[in-house]
Enzyme design. Structure first.
Site, PDB file in Angstrom:
ATOM      1  CB  ILE A  14     -33.208  16.716 -38.346  1.00 26.04           C
ATOM      2  CG1 ILE A  14     -33.386  15.470 -37.468  1.00 26.04           C
ATOM      3  CG2 ILE A  14     -33.906  16.555 -39.684  1.00 26.04           C
ATOM      4  CD1 ILE A  14     -32.743  14.223 -37.999  1.00 26.04           C
ATOM      5  CG  ASP A  15     -29.809  17.983 -43.332  1.00 26.53           C
ATOM      6  OD1 ASP A  15     -30.885  17.409 -43.630  1.00 26.53           O
ATOM      7  OD2 ASP A  15     -28.716  17.634 -43.786  1.00 26.53           O
ATOM      8  CB  VAL A  16     -33.322  21.876 -45.061  1.00 29.74           C
ATOM      9  CG1 VAL A  16     -33.142  23.110 -44.202  1.00 29.74           C
ATOM     10  CG2 VAL A  16     -32.144  21.704 -46.014  1.00 29.74           C
ATOM     11  CG  HIS A  19     -30.670  13.260 -44.290  1.00 25.55           C
ATOM     12  ND1 HIS A  19     -30.733  12.865 -45.598  1.00 25.55           N
ATOM     13  CD2 HIS A  19     -29.832  14.332 -44.279  1.00 25.55           C
ATOM     14  CE1 HIS A  19     -29.975  13.646 -46.335  1.00 25.55           C
ATOM     15  NE2 HIS A  19     -29.421  14.535 -45.558  1.00 25.55           N
TER      16      HIS A  19
END
Length: 132
Positions: A14-16, A19
């Site tokens: 997951i990124d910032v 998602h």
């Protein structure tokens, strides 16, 4: 042959934005591609025994819908097109609701492992595209 694997989205993917990071989709597709090779009885060692490698030369990916932590994704892989030394495998990633999350066409080339130059597809690989 069409194959599929399932993946549960993990926290490290997951990124910032909350998602799946765009680069992770490429990993998912690579895992599915490896599964496809194994199921069509062309694992890595079979290519090595033929002194052939496969090299990805182009990926055209479409991001259609975000995937989030805990989602269960299905990654389908199937042959689309073959040339003399190149071939295309398509990947389609769907969520549990059957919604398309991403899809991509991956172009690979077969090479001689010593000369590092392209060579014609071995028959065992070319046969996978007969019904395409």
């Amino acid at each position: 042959m069409k194959t599929s694997i399932q993946i549960e989205v993990r926290p490290t993917e997951i990124d910032v934005m909350g998602h799946v990071n765009n680069a992770k989709y490429l990993e998912y597709m690579e895992w599915s591609r490896e599964d496809w090779y194994n199921r069509v009885e062309l694992p890595f060692d079979v290519f090595t025994d033929m002194n052939i490698g496969t090299v990805t030369v182009n990926i055209n990916i479409n991001y259609r819908k975000e995937a989030r932590l805990g989602d269960i994704l299905t990654v389908e892989t199937y042959p689309v097109k073959k040339g003399r030394t190149s071939y295309v495998l398509r990947h389609v990633i769907e969520n549990e609701q059957g919604e398309q999350v991403a899809d991509a066409d991956v172009v690979s080339v077969t090479i001689d492992l010593e000369s590092r130059k392209s060579v014609p597809l071995p028959d065992s690989l070319a046969r996978q595209f007969v019904s395409v």
